[in-house]
Design an enzyme around this catalytic site. Structure first.
Site, PDB file in Angstrom:
ATOM      1  N   CYS A   2       0.839  -1.206   0.000  1.00 60.02           N
ATOM      2  CA  CYS A   2       0.000   0.000   0.000  1.00 60.02           C
ATOM      3  C   CYS A   2       0.873   1.254   0.000  1.00 60.02           C
ATOM      4  CB  CYS A   2      -0.862   0.015   1.246  1.00 60.02           C
ATOM      5  SG  CYS A   2      -1.800  -1.496   1.464  1.00 60.02           S
ATOM      6  N   ARG A  27       4.921   0.692  -6.019  1.00 53.74           N
ATOM      7  CA  ARG A  27       4.846  -0.187  -4.854  1.00 53.74           C
ATOM      8  C   ARG A  27       3.888  -1.349  -5.104  1.00 53.74           C
ATOM      9  NH1 ARG A  27       6.596   2.451  -0.053  1.00 53.74           N
ATOM     10  NH2 ARG A  27       5.167   1.262   1.212  1.00 53.74           N
ATOM     11  N   TRP A  73      -2.954  -2.686  -1.655  1.00 51.40           N
ATOM     12  CA  TRP A  73      -2.530  -3.997  -2.157  1.00 51.40           C
ATOM     13  C   TRP A  73      -3.191  -4.999  -1.225  1.00 51.40           C
ATOM     14  CZ3 TRP A  73       1.387  -7.834  -0.664  1.00 51.40           C
ATOM     15  CH2 TRP A  73       1.783  -8.670  -1.716  1.00 51.40           C
ATOM     16  N   ASN A  99      -1.879   1.172   6.126  1.00 48.24           N
ATOM     17  CA  ASN A  99      -0.945   0.324   5.402  1.00 48.24           C
ATOM     18  C   ASN A  99      -0.415  -0.711   6.383  1.00 48.24           C
ATOM     19  OD1 ASN A  99       1.154  -0.777   4.004  1.00 48.24           O
ATOM     20  ND2 ASN A  99       2.331   1.111   3.754  1.00 48.24           N
ATOM     21  N   GLY A 100      -0.632  -1.984   6.115  1.00 47.55           N
ATOM     22  CA  GLY A 100      -0.154  -3.010   7.045  1.00 47.55           C
ATOM     23  C   GLY A 100      -1.311  -3.878   7.500  1.00 47.55           C
ATOM     24  N   GLU A 480      19.642 -15.189 -10.448  1.00 46.85           N
ATOM     25  CA  GLU A 480      19.062 -13.860 -10.645  1.00 46.85           C
ATOM     26  C   GLU A 480      18.465 -13.727 -12.059  1.00 46.85           C
ATOM     27  OE1 GLU A 480      18.002 -11.633  -8.966  1.00 46.85           O
ATOM     28  OE2 GLU A 480      17.940  -9.812 -10.160  1.00 46.85           O
ATOM     29  N   LYS A 484      14.537 -12.851 -12.818  1.00 47.97           N
ATOM     30  CA  LYS A 484      14.137 -11.708 -13.643  1.00 47.97           C
ATOM     31  C   LYS A 484      13.204 -12.173 -14.753  1.00 47.97           C
ATOM     32  CE  LYS A 484      14.874  -8.727 -11.745  1.00 47.97           C
ATOM     33  NZ  LYS A 484      15.529  -8.911 -10.517  1.00 47.97           N
ATOM     34  N   GLU A 487       9.672 -13.132 -13.288  1.00 55.54           N
ATOM     35  CA  GLU A 487       8.794 -12.069 -12.797  1.00 55.54           C
ATOM     36  C   GLU A 487       8.329 -11.136 -13.919  1.00 55.54           C
ATOM     37  OE1 GLU A 487      10.430  -9.680  -9.588  1.00 55.54           O
ATOM     38  OE2 GLU A 487      12.397  -9.617 -10.491  1.00 55.54           O
ATOM     39  N   HIS A 503      21.478 -34.603 -12.545  1.00 52.95           N
ATOM     40  CA  HIS A 503      20.875 -35.328 -11.420  1.00 52.95           C
ATOM     41  C   HIS A 503      19.350 -35.270 -11.452  1.00 52.95           C
ATOM     42  CE1 HIS A 503      24.715 -36.288  -9.611  1.00 52.95           C
ATOM     43  NE2 HIS A 503      25.094 -35.039  -9.841  1.00 52.95           N
ATOM     44  N   LYS A 602       6.561  -3.804  -4.948  1.00 57.06           N
ATOM     45  CA  LYS A 602       7.941  -3.353  -4.843  1.00 57.06           C
ATOM     46  C   LYS A 602       8.511  -3.632  -3.468  1.00 57.06           C
ATOM     47  CE  LYS A 602      11.737  -1.420  -6.149  1.00 57.06           C
ATOM     48  NZ  LYS A 602      12.598  -2.274  -6.978  1.00 57.06           N
TER      49      LYS A 602
END
Ligand code: AGP
Length: 607
Positions: A2, A27, A73, A99-100, A480, A484, A487, A503, A602
């Site tokens: 949020c 965000r 969010w 927010n939270g 990484e 990337k 997402e 394996h 974010k």
């Protein structure tokens, strides 16, 4: 996560709030709303993108020069108009954005319901408006204080009331909150970039503080009522830095900022001989020499940066090091000793799991060093030592430049620790310093080589699975690169050490399956080539990332993305760039929202 906005001043609040919410879009959110006071409180809110809210405002503009806004969010309740913030009490006299999470919201809701309250949303936030109205007896601050005492959890809450119409009262319990000080107007936001174009002077609100915002400024108190003196922080970020510049997305702009980020992160910290000065790292050589073990903890991309740190600390410094996902470490009952150094890495400095793991380390008696990009973030305040990454605001949800700055920060730390422990001699320190100073130019070169990356992106755009392999430092980069791609492109992807392929995963390599192979670690080059041959034998398609001087790879790979030759130790910094660009271009070809991938936020400030 949020986003929060607030405004008190002489101007119409609505457009300022909406503009601020737009700047907080990075965000992540699924609904947005504002409330403006002008005698009565007007609320406008809508699910979906801010454009929906703007349409609502255009058809029925609210008027008033004080207001609060929110991007939500969803955590409790679906992303609907009713669940969007702001929320009012039944009388409409008190309005809240939040927010939270209110952890005891079920019991509070039951209590309010048995007292006759009716709720119009499924959110935990709406109960705050009801509680404040119930607790109000002529003093808004006291009503907020009593409400906070009743509500358990980690959150930020912002309150406005027509009973006391020229003020906003806000509380921070973990979730971030800043006050922007203007000339005859004051702003409130969950993040500095939201109001940076209005002011550069900020008050950072800390945990368990309450702030009363008026057009004259802000008064901060602790939740329990003691006065708090807070220094004004002047933010130097260029307003341009928070905009897209000439690029079509923030992500591409941020990828291209990486050479400058390296220069910034190194500036005034490293000389040509490898001597390092870290301004907010307070330990001395005796402490560094006595460290038994390094714990690195982080999530997502920051964790992948930690994989590089782990390898460097172990291999170069011969210092035992473990990188652990913060969400695992916090419940793993780890044996962290008083002579261990914990390094918590987080771009935002607000990731709930990383904060919890960092706290655990501190409570275990470990010294805690935070590597973060956000000055004044919660993680920086928990830390004994701070290594700021100086990447500037990162807007794209997919982290690129902040990741790169995390790598640079760890090289600096390794040089600092290595010198104190006698495990990095003058020759190696000089070589690494030289290589670090050359990196910005090397990355510029990689950025210019976009055409082969676009060709590689075109070749995998319709793949259903993409694999990434490498060894040692290359394995960390494979992780990484794979994240990337996932997402941004929503393609299924997996990364693994090159030696692990045979394996099990080899069973999935059939005709045309793309495998991205990293080949920057000369000591294990032949071993990685064996894995390449295993893939080729099953018809897999190889996209290699290799040095300019590597002539052998052309015989094995279908496509090669080149990086300039450099120290193997520093190669991850360059090798990750083609992978960032690959993910970017696949997502672009697939028509995705690159800066705000679906389902992602974010800053993940809930567990
Ligand atoms: C990066 O591209 C991610 N979206 C995500 O993995 C991120 O790195 C992670 O959530 C940690 O964030 P932090 O660095 O702000 O703690």
């Amino acid at each position: 996560m949020c986003g929060i906005m607030g405004y008190v001043g002489p101007q119409e609040a609505g457009p300022i709030l909406v503009d601020g919410l737009r700047r907080l879009e990075y965000r992540g959110y699924d609904s947005a709303g504002i409330a403006v006071t002008n005698g009565a409180i007007s609320v406008r809110k809508a699910q979906g993108k801010i454009a929906n809210l703007e349409a609502l405002i255009a058809s029925d503009p609210p008027s008033g020069s004080i207001g609060i806004g929110h991007t939500r969010w969803a955590t409790h309740g679906a992303p609907t108009d009713a669940n969007a913030h702001p929320h009012t009490d039944p009388s409409g006299e008190f309005v809240v954005v939040h927010n939270g999470i209110i952890e005891n919201f079920q019991s509070l809701k039951a209590e309010l319901t048995s007292g006759g309250s009716e709720f119009v949303s499924e959110t935990d936030s709406e109960i705050l408006a009801h509680l404040i109205a119930r607790e109000y007896d002529g003093d808004l601050v006291e009503a907020v204080r009593r409400t906070v005492a009743l509500s358990e959890g980690a959150y930020a809450m912002v309150v406005m009331s027509r009973r006391e119409p020229r003020k906003i009262v806000a509380v921070r319990k973990i979730s971030p909150l800043v006050v922007g000080l203007g000339d005859g107007e004051t702003f409130l936001a969950s993040d500095i970039p939201a109001v940076l174009h209005h002011t550069r002077d900020f008050l950072i609100i800390e945990d368990d503080e309450l702030v009363v915002v008026t057009e004259e400024g802000a008064v901060i108190e602790s939740i329990s009522g003691e006065a708090v003196e807070r220094e004004v922080v002047h933010i130097d970020w260029d307003a341009e830095q928070a905009e897209k510049g000439g690029f079509d997305t923030f992500m591409l702009k941020e990828i291209h900022e990486q050479p400058a980020v390296i220069t910034e992160t190194l500036a005034s910290r490293l000389d040509q001989n490898g001597k390092v000065w870290l301004e907010d790292v307070g330990f001395d050589d005796a402490y560094a020499a006595a460290i038994d073990r390094v714990w690195i903890t982080a999530c997502g991309t920051a964790f992948h940066a930690g994989l590089i740190g782990q390898e460097i600390f172990r291999r170069v410094l011969r210092l035992p090091a473990n990188v652990e996902y913060a969400h695992e470490l916090r419940y793993a009952d780890p044996i962290i000793g008083a002579n261990d150094l914990t390094i918590a890495i987080s771009q935002s400095g607000e990731t709930a799991d990383t904060l919890a793991a960092a706290r655990l380390a501190v409570d275990s008696g470990s010294r805690m060093l935070s590597i973060t990009n956000v000055v004044g973030s919660t993680l920086s305040r928990y830390a004994d030592d701070i290594l700021y990454t100086r990447a500037g605001p990162e807007i794209s949800v997919a982290s690129t430049k902040a990741y790169m700055a995390m790598l640079i920060a760890q090289y600096l730390l390794a040089l600092r620790l290595g010198a104190a422990r006698g495990t990095v001699d003058a020759e190696l320190a000089g070589r690494v310093a030289h290589g670090l100073h050359l990196l910005p130019a090397a990355i510029e070169e990689v950025l210019e080589r976009e055409a082969p990356v676009i060709a590689a992106a075109e070749s995998i755009v319709d793949a259903s699975d993409v694999y990434f392999i490498g060894r040692g430092l290359d394995y960390a980069i494979a992780m990484e690169g794979s994240l990337k791609l996932k997402e941004l492109s929503y393609l299924h992807s997996e990364a693994m050490p090159a030696g692990e392929l045979k394996h099990g995963t080899l069973a999935l390599i059939t005709d045309g399956v793309p495998v991205v192979v990293l080949l920057t670690q000369r000591a294990v080059y032949d071993k990685v080539i064996s894995a390449v041959q295993e893939v080729k034998a099953r018809g897999g398609r190889i996209i290699a990332v290799a040095y300019d001087s590597d002539t052998e790879i052309a015989d094995h790979a279908d496509m090669v993305l080149r990086i300039p030759d450099m120290e193997d130790l520093l190669a991850p910094v360059a090798a990750v760039v083609p992978l960032q660009l690959l993910a970017y271009h696949v997502a672009r070809l697939r028509g995705h929202d690159i800066d705000q991938p679906r389902n992602l936020a974010k800053s993940v400030t809930v567990e």
